[in-house]
Scaffold this motif. Sequence first.
Motif, mmCIF file in Angstrom:
data_model
loop_
_atom_site.group_PDB
_atom_site.id
_atom_site.type_symbol
_atom_site.label_atom_id
_atom_site.label_comp_id
_atom_site.label_asym_id
_atom_site.label_seq_id
_atom_site.Cartn_x
_atom_site.Cartn_y
_atom_site.Cartn_z
ATOM 1 N N GLU A 62 51.240 31.810 35.696
ATOM 2 C CA GLU A 62 51.649 33.006 36.425
ATOM 3 C C GLU A 62 50.426 33.588 37.105
ATOM 4 O O GLU A 62 49.314 33.506 36.597
ATOM 5 N N THR A 63 50.651 34.111 38.285
ATOM 6 C CA THR A 63 49.587 34.728 39.056
ATOM 7 C C THR A 63 50.170 35.929 39.781
ATOM 8 O O THR A 63 51.387 36.114 39.808
ATOM 9 N N TRP A 64 49.327 36.730 40.369
ATOM 10 C CA TRP A 64 49.796 37.907 41.097
ATOM 11 C C TRP A 64 50.044 37.573 42.557
ATOM 12 O O TRP A 64 49.375 36.724 43.137
ATOM 13 N N GLU A 65 50.990 38.252 43.133
ATOM 14 C CA GLU A 65 51.358 38.070 44.535
ATOM 15 C C GLU A 65 50.150 38.177 45.462
ATOM 16 O O GLU A 65 50.035 37.448 46.449
ATOM 17 N N TYR A 66 49.212 39.065 45.156
ATOM 18 C CA TYR A 66 48.052 39.276 46.022
ATOM 19 C C TYR A 66 47.005 38.166 45.898
ATOM 20 O O TYR A 66 46.084 38.094 46.693
ATOM 21 N N MET A 91 49.137 48.605 41.783
ATOM 22 C CA MET A 91 47.700 48.604 42.013
ATOM 23 C C MET A 91 47.435 49.042 43.448
ATOM 24 O O MET A 91 48.105 48.588 44.381
ATOM 25 N N ASN A 92 46.475 49.933 43.612
ATOM 26 C CA ASN A 92 46.081 50.426 44.938
ATOM 27 C C ASN A 92 47.262 50.973 45.746
ATOM 28 O O ASN A 92 47.378 50.696 46.936
ATOM 29 N N TRP A 96 53.241 44.978 43.078
ATOM 30 C CA TRP A 96 53.030 43.558 43.328
ATOM 31 C C TRP A 96 53.875 42.717 42.375
ATOM 32 O O TRP A 96 54.087 43.084 41.224
ATOM 33 N N ASP A 97 54.318 41.562 42.864
ATOM 34 C CA ASP A 97 55.112 40.635 42.054
ATOM 35 C C ASP A 97 54.206 39.765 41.187
ATOM 36 O O ASP A 97 53.071 39.472 41.556
#
Length: 123
Positions: A62-66, A91-92, A96-97
């Motif tokens: 799994e990773t972040w969309e950004y 975040m910011n 985010w997915d």
Amino acid sequence: MTHCNLSVEQTYVTSIIATALPIFGIEIGEATYRGRGYGTEAVRLMLDYAFTGLGLHNIMLETWEYNRAGQGAYKKAGFQEIGRRHQAKFMNGKFWDIVYMECLSTEFVSPVLGQILVPDELR
């Protein structure tokens, strides 16, 4: 000679051994080493070891969309996106997915170990 530290997370080693459902992660913390193919190479070698050396069939991450660079490295190495958990991190000022990806041994071509770990009768 340039020295580069790649951190391959070993948080889930117990999970790999106990359930054979491995989860993988990688991080290149030093910005000057990003974008040079180190991540893709590390992911390919990890998949080669997992599939060819350990006989595993499915690796998930799994990773972040950004994290576009990470997703690119994972895709180049053989991972495919299988789903998302939408708006899971704030975040910011933006949600985010979480992006879920997997790679199957049947869809992976071994770059190294497949040529070394060959049964005697096939040599």
